[in-house]
Write a protein that holds these residues in place. Structure first.
Motif, PDB file in Angstrom:
ATOM      1  N   GLY A  13      25.011  38.061  52.032  1.00 33.14           N
ATOM      2  CA  GLY A  13      25.716  38.476  53.407  1.00 33.14           C
ATOM      3  C   GLY A  13      24.832  38.670  54.532  1.00 33.14           C
ATOM      4  O   GLY A  13      24.837  39.091  55.655  1.00 33.14           O
ATOM      5  N   LYS A  14      23.529  38.084  54.365  1.00 31.74           N
ATOM      6  CA  LYS A  14      22.456  38.345  55.338  1.00 31.74           C
ATOM      7  C   LYS A  14      22.837  37.620  56.646  1.00 31.74           C
ATOM      8  O   LYS A  14      22.861  38.323  57.731  1.00 31.74           O
ATOM      9  CB  LYS A  14      21.150  37.533  55.074  1.00 31.74           C
ATOM     10  N   SER A  15      23.397  36.437  56.952  1.00 32.30           N
ATOM     11  CA  SER A  15      23.723  35.747  58.183  1.00 32.30           C
ATOM     12  C   SER A  15      24.913  36.559  58.568  1.00 32.30           C
ATOM     13  O   SER A  15      24.948  36.504  59.710  1.00 32.30           O
ATOM     14  CB  SER A  15      24.044  34.197  57.875  1.00 32.30           C
ATOM     15  N   THR A  16      25.823  36.901  57.852  1.00 37.51           N
ATOM     16  CA  THR A  16      26.865  37.559  58.030  1.00 37.51           C
ATOM     17  C   THR A  16      26.347  39.018  59.032  1.00 37.51           C
ATOM     18  O   THR A  16      26.878  39.473  60.103  1.00 37.51           O
ATOM     19  CB  THR A  16      28.001  37.928  57.311  1.00 37.51           C
ATOM     20  N   LEU A  17      25.495  39.874  58.243  1.00 38.40           N
ATOM     21  CA  LEU A  17      24.908  41.006  59.009  1.00 38.40           C
ATOM     22  C   LEU A  17      24.362  40.689  60.130  1.00 38.40           C
ATOM     23  O   LEU A  17      24.763  41.380  61.262  1.00 38.40           O
ATOM     24  CB  LEU A  17      24.144  41.752  58.086  1.00 38.40           C
ATOM     25  N   SER A  57      30.304  47.124  55.369  1.00 39.22           N
ATOM     26  CA  SER A  57      30.778  45.655  54.866  1.00 39.22           C
ATOM     27  C   SER A  57      30.535  44.764  56.204  1.00 39.22           C
ATOM     28  O   SER A  57      31.071  45.424  57.376  1.00 39.22           O
ATOM     29  CB  SER A  57      32.331  45.786  54.760  1.00 39.22           C
ATOM     30  N   ALA A  58      29.836  43.961  56.211  1.00 37.64           N
ATOM     31  CA  ALA A  58      29.184  43.114  57.053  1.00 37.64           C
ATOM     32  C   ALA A  58      30.305  42.127  57.807  1.00 37.64           C
ATOM     33  O   ALA A  58      30.581  41.908  58.905  1.00 37.64           O
ATOM     34  CB  ALA A  58      28.242  41.973  56.744  1.00 37.64           C
ATOM     35  N   LYS A  59      31.440  42.064  56.850  1.00 33.69           N
ATOM     36  CA  LYS A  59      32.459  41.296  57.097  1.00 33.69           C
ATOM     37  C   LYS A  59      33.378  41.952  58.224  1.00 33.69           C
ATOM     38  O   LYS A  59      33.670  41.522  59.153  1.00 33.69           O
ATOM     39  CB  LYS A  59      33.237  40.649  55.954  1.00 33.69           C
ATOM     40  N   GLY A 110      26.321  26.615  53.586  1.00 34.38           N
ATOM     41  CA  GLY A 110      26.362  28.081  53.798  1.00 34.38           C
ATOM     42  C   GLY A 110      25.076  28.756  53.230  1.00 34.38           C
ATOM     43  O   GLY A 110      25.033  29.922  52.663  1.00 34.38           O
ATOM     44  N   ILE A 111      24.005  27.993  53.237  1.00 34.19           N
ATOM     45  CA  ILE A 111      22.631  28.653  52.925  1.00 34.19           C
ATOM     46  C   ILE A 111      21.791  28.500  54.336  1.00 34.19           C
ATOM     47  O   ILE A 111      22.051  27.727  54.938  1.00 34.19           O
ATOM     48  CB  ILE A 111      21.925  28.075  51.764  1.00 34.19           C
ATOM     49  N   THR A 112      20.975  29.476  54.047  1.00 32.63           N
ATOM     50  CA  THR A 112      19.870  29.488  55.267  1.00 32.63           C
ATOM     51  C   THR A 112      18.742  28.842  54.801  1.00 32.63           C
ATOM     52  O   THR A 112      18.209  28.916  53.717  1.00 32.63           O
ATOM     53  CB  THR A 112      19.237  30.818  55.668  1.00 32.63           C
ATOM     54  N   VAL A 113      18.381  27.789  55.459  1.00 29.83           N
ATOM     55  CA  VAL A 113      16.976  26.955  54.988  1.00 29.83           C
ATOM     56  C   VAL A 113      15.824  27.104  55.805  1.00 29.83           C
ATOM     57  O   VAL A 113      14.923  27.537  55.216  1.00 29.83           O
ATOM     58  CB  VAL A 113      17.566  25.445  55.222  1.00 29.83           C
ATOM     59  N   ILE A 155      31.536  46.210  50.755  1.00 30.96           N
ATOM     60  CA  ILE A 155      32.260  47.416  50.201  1.00 30.96           C
ATOM     61  C   ILE A 155      33.757  47.463  50.378  1.00 30.96           C
ATOM     62  O   ILE A 155      34.429  48.153  49.547  1.00 30.96           O
ATOM     63  CB  ILE A 155      31.821  48.955  50.623  1.00 30.96           C
ATOM     64  N   ASP A 156      34.110  46.365  51.107  1.00 29.41           N
ATOM     65  CA  ASP A 156      35.731  46.116  51.425  1.00 29.41           C
ATOM     66  C   ASP A 156      36.296  45.305  50.174  1.00 29.41           C
ATOM     67  O   ASP A 156      37.430  45.406  49.904  1.00 29.41           O
ATOM     68  CB  ASP A 156      35.744  45.190  52.550  1.00 29.41           C
ATOM     69  N   LEU A 157      35.318  44.769  49.350  1.00 28.34           N
ATOM     70  CA  LEU A 157      35.903  44.141  48.144  1.00 28.34           C
ATOM     71  C   LEU A 157      36.512  44.933  47.194  1.00 28.34           C
ATOM     72  O   LEU A 157      35.754  45.930  46.732  1.00 28.34           O
ATOM     73  CB  LEU A 157      34.587  43.095  47.425  1.00 28.34           C
TER      74      LEU A 157
HETATM   75  P1  GTP Z   1      22.086  32.584  52.521  1.00 33.13           P
HETATM   76  O1  GTP Z   1      21.781  32.361  53.799  1.00 33.13           O
HETATM   77  O2  GTP Z   1      22.323  31.355  51.869  1.00 33.13           O
HETATM   78  O3  GTP Z   1      21.133  33.411  51.745  1.00 33.13           O
HETATM   79  O4  GTP Z   1      23.385  33.633  52.618  1.00 33.13           O
HETATM   80  P2  GTP Z   1      23.697  34.893  53.117  1.00 33.13           P
HETATM   81  O5  GTP Z   1      23.140  35.945  52.366  1.00 33.13           O
HETATM   82  O6  GTP Z   1      23.295  34.723  54.612  1.00 33.13           O
HETATM   83  O7  GTP Z   1      25.266  35.096  52.870  1.00 33.13           O
HETATM   84  P3  GTP Z   1      26.374  34.857  54.006  1.00 33.13           P
HETATM   85  O8  GTP Z   1      26.244  35.661  55.313  1.00 33.13           O
HETATM   86  O9  GTP Z   1      26.410  33.185  54.374  1.00 33.13           O
HETATM   87  O10 GTP Z   1      27.751  35.509  53.198  1.00 33.13           O
HETATM   88  C1  GTP Z   1      28.194  34.752  52.109  1.00 33.13           C
HETATM   89  C2  GTP Z   1      29.537  34.978  51.796  1.00 33.13           C
HETATM   90  O11 GTP Z   1      29.983  36.253  51.761  1.00 33.13           O
HETATM   91  C3  GTP Z   1      30.530  34.524  53.209  1.00 33.13           C
HETATM   92  O12 GTP Z   1      31.522  33.880  52.684  1.00 33.13           O
HETATM   93  C4  GTP Z   1      30.493  35.764  53.832  1.00 33.13           C
HETATM   94  O13 GTP Z   1      32.017  35.582  54.649  1.00 33.13           O
HETATM   95  C5  GTP Z   1      30.733  36.598  52.740  1.00 33.13           C
HETATM   96  N1  GTP Z   1      30.446  38.168  53.119  1.00 33.13           N
HETATM   97  C6  GTP Z   1      29.615  38.642  53.825  1.00 33.13           C
HETATM   98  N2  GTP Z   1      29.635  39.921  54.089  1.00 33.13           N
HETATM   99  C7  GTP Z   1      30.677  40.244  53.414  1.00 33.13           C
HETATM  100  C8  GTP Z   1      31.301  41.484  53.393  1.00 33.13           C
HETATM  101  O14 GTP Z   1      31.097  42.630  53.721  1.00 33.13           O
HETATM  102  N3  GTP Z   1      32.521  41.736  52.693  1.00 33.13           N
HETATM  103  C9  GTP Z   1      33.109  40.256  52.244  1.00 33.13           C
HETATM  104  N4  GTP Z   1      34.313  40.569  51.767  1.00 33.13           N
HETATM  105  N5  GTP Z   1      32.500  39.096  52.396  1.00 33.13           N
HETATM  106  C10 GTP Z   1      31.242  39.211  52.915  1.00 33.13           C
END
Ligand code: GTP
Length: 548
Positions: free
Chosen positions: A18-22, A163-165, A53-56, A134-136
């Motif tokens: 969830g890095k990019s989401t955060l 929960s970043a989402k 869906g990955i960070t390059v 933590i919402d999961l």
């Molecule tokens: P890379 O850049 O590829 O390393 O991935 P990342 O770590 O940046 O993960 P990213 O933010 O793309 O999230 C991966 C998946 O997890 C996505 O589908 C997000 O929507 C989901 N996600 C991220 N944070 C949360 C959260 O807090 N809760 C839930 N339920 N899903 C989340």
């Protein structure tokens, strides 16, 4: 901004935690981006990043935040999560004083969580452990807190749960960053000294360097010198990424100077003011290619178009190495070196999607060595056996791998490792249910199907990370494929002696079956590749060459 109101931090995590989401949530919270871009992941800019869906490529963004009556400048340096891009992680970390270690509270600690933690720890960064998602429904906070406590020795009260989402507890992150991460050590009034930690080429602006300033300042019109090359440059523009380029004097930001090509921007280089030399930073280790593959245009008329596309892509990715290669079967092409197989797949996908060129990419091979010096990038470089003395003069690259798996799959994972010539170094329980396995494996075993096999026999639960572990002597042979008594260069490969029988039989079976099938097709005959006196249907040939 005085340095006491600046914080430089990154977010590190296992892939998909969830890095990019955060990062997006933090940029929204500080008003750096608007909420409309929700879930678009602004920092992942390449189309391939959005799709996969990955960070390059690491990107940075600066934001302003008011905390306890004071305005702070917070510089976020985004890092890729995949093992192939570890090199980008370590250079991003060098520009930070602290990092947020994000762990998925349903999945728990994974192999790259451990690898990234140790990268940060060895660079003396302050680490803020954060449980995400933590919402999961499957989130198990006490269990993952316990893993973090056992593995990294953090106390429970140091761990944030978010929960970043959905945004739960997201407001606790920036205060923790300000309070726990030290300010940068630089002084505004000293001589100018900056670390170049990333660079890219922009069609309009030219070469853009991301720098982290340790001391002093620069402005448009100044002359700066690269400690690495001694070349002097005129500063044309400075600013911060917020998230686009903005003219502002920060501490982590961009500088545009009159560099003609990206090859002048050496990551890890130190810039200083003309007339005020400084002691340079120690520099980064150069990224080493871990896999090589032959690249050819599917249509030989597209050779120069492909050449231009490769030039363009390598402008922004200096970790790809390029050599020309000619194959009797496939004509003019290149041999490219990549950091790993994902890096290779991403490069191929970008050629096809961003440039619309159909390409043929051969089986990846690892850089074997002969006599510790000569690198064998392709089977063609393999020395004539009759000319080298004994068996001990060939070497193959090794990796130290970390695998984290639920304990019920431990037996099968250990069998898999031994089948792939692995040597076990240790087994540690990270809690009652999960085991961390450290094993030394030949790199060549990892680039084939090790990862997929590990995922399937653990129902997707085991994770893998690995790092370079130097070279070891190895009993290597070159396998040549003869079609009607003639060797076919594009089908040759180098491998460990123990694999020859297995792979040879697979190949033989495949050639016979595919030729039989395709020979039946009339259209197939139009596109035959003539090899000796035998014609192999083009499709059969390509499928053999690229079979993984
Ligand atoms: P890379 O850049 O590829 O390393 O991935 P990342 O770590 O940046 O993960 P990213 O933010 O793309 O999230 C991966 C998946 O997890 C996505 O589908 C997000 O929507 C989901 N996600 C991220 N944070 C949360 C959260 O807090 N809760 C839930 N339920 N899903 C989340």
């Amino acid at each position: 901004f005085e340095t006491d109101s600046i914080r430089n931090f990154s977010i590190i995590a296992h892939i998909d935690h969830g890095k990019s989401t955060l990062a997006d949530r933090l940029l929204e919270l500080t008003g750096t981006i608007s909420k409309e871009t929700k879930n678009l992941q602004v920092l992942d800019k390449l189309p391939v990043e959005r799709q996969r869906g990955i960070t390059v490529k690491a990107q940075s963004a600066s934001m302003f935040y008011n905390y306890k009556g004071k305005k702070y400048l917070l510089n976020l340096i985004d890092t890729p999560g995949h093992v192939d891009f570890n090199y980008e992680v370590s250079r991003s970390l060098a520009a930070c004083q602290g990092t947020v270690l994000l762990v998925d509270s349903a999945q728990g600690i994974q192999a790259q969580t451990v690898a990234n933690f140790y990268l940060a720890f060895s660079q003396n960064l302050t680490v803020i452990p954060v449980l995400n998602k933590i919402d999961l429904p499957g989130a198990d906070i006490p269990k993952v807190e316990n893993q973090i406590n056992n593995t990294f020795e953090f106390e429970k009260d140091q761990i944030l749960n978010i929960s970043a989402k959905t945004g739960i507890n997201i407001d606790q992150i920036l205060p923790a960053i300000i309070e726990r991460i030290p300010q940068p050590s630089g002084r505004r009034d000293g001589p100018f000294k900056a670390l170049l930690f990333d660079s890219w080429y922009d069609t309009y602006v030219g070469v853009i360097c991301l720098i982290s300033i340790e001391g002093g300042s620069i402005k448009r019109g100044d002359k700066i010198i690269s400690a690495h090359t001694g070349v002097s440059y005129d500063v044309m523009q400075v600013g911060i990424m917020s998230p686009e380029m903005k003219k502002f004097s920060g501490q982590v930001g961009y500088v545009v100077c009159n560099m003609k090509s990206i090859s002048e921007a050496h990551v890890g280089d130190t810039f200083f003011h003309q007339n005020h030399p400084v002691k340079p930073f120690p520099g980064f280790r150069q990224p080493k290619p871990m896999v090589f593959a032959g690249l050819f245009p599917a249509d030989s008329n597209e050779y120069s178009k492909l050449q231009d596309a490769i030039n363009q892509l390598t402008l922004n990715d200096s970790s790809v190495t390029v050599f020309r290669e000619t194959s009797a079967a496939l004509g003019q092409g290149w041999r490219l070196g990549f950091l790993g197989t994902l890096h290779m797949d991403v490069f191929k996908q970008r050629l096809e999607e961003e440039y619309g060129i159909d390409v043929i990419l051969s089986h990846p091979t690892v850089p074997y060595k002969c006599e510790k010096e000569l690198i064998i990038k392709s089977p063609e470089d393999f020395p004539d056996r009759s000319k080298i003395k004994g068996d001990s003069t060939l070497f193959e690259p090794m990796v130290s791998a970390t695998i984290i798996t639920p304990k019920e799959y431990l037996g099968s994972i250990l069998n898999l490792c031994s089948y792939h010539r692995g040597a076990l170094s240790s087994n540690t329980f990270i809690d009652e249910t999960r085991v961390m396995v450290s094993v030394k494996l030949p790199m060549s075993e990892i680039v084939t199907d090790f990862y997929d096999k590990m995922k399937s026999l653990s129902s997707g639960f085991a994770s893998l990370d690995y790092e370079d572990a130097g070279y070891e002597e190895s009993d290597l042979v070159k396998m040549e494929v003869l079609v009607n008594s003639k060797t076919v260069d594009a089908l040759a490969s180098v491998m460990h002696k123990s694999k020859v029988d297995l792979i040879g039989r697979e190949y033989g079976g495949d050639v016979t079956r595919k030729m039989k099938l395709l020979n039946k097709q009339k259209e197939g005959k139009k596109r035959m590749k003539a090899i000796g006196q035998v014609e192999i249907p083009h499709e059969a040939f390509i499928s053999l060459m690229t079979k993984s």
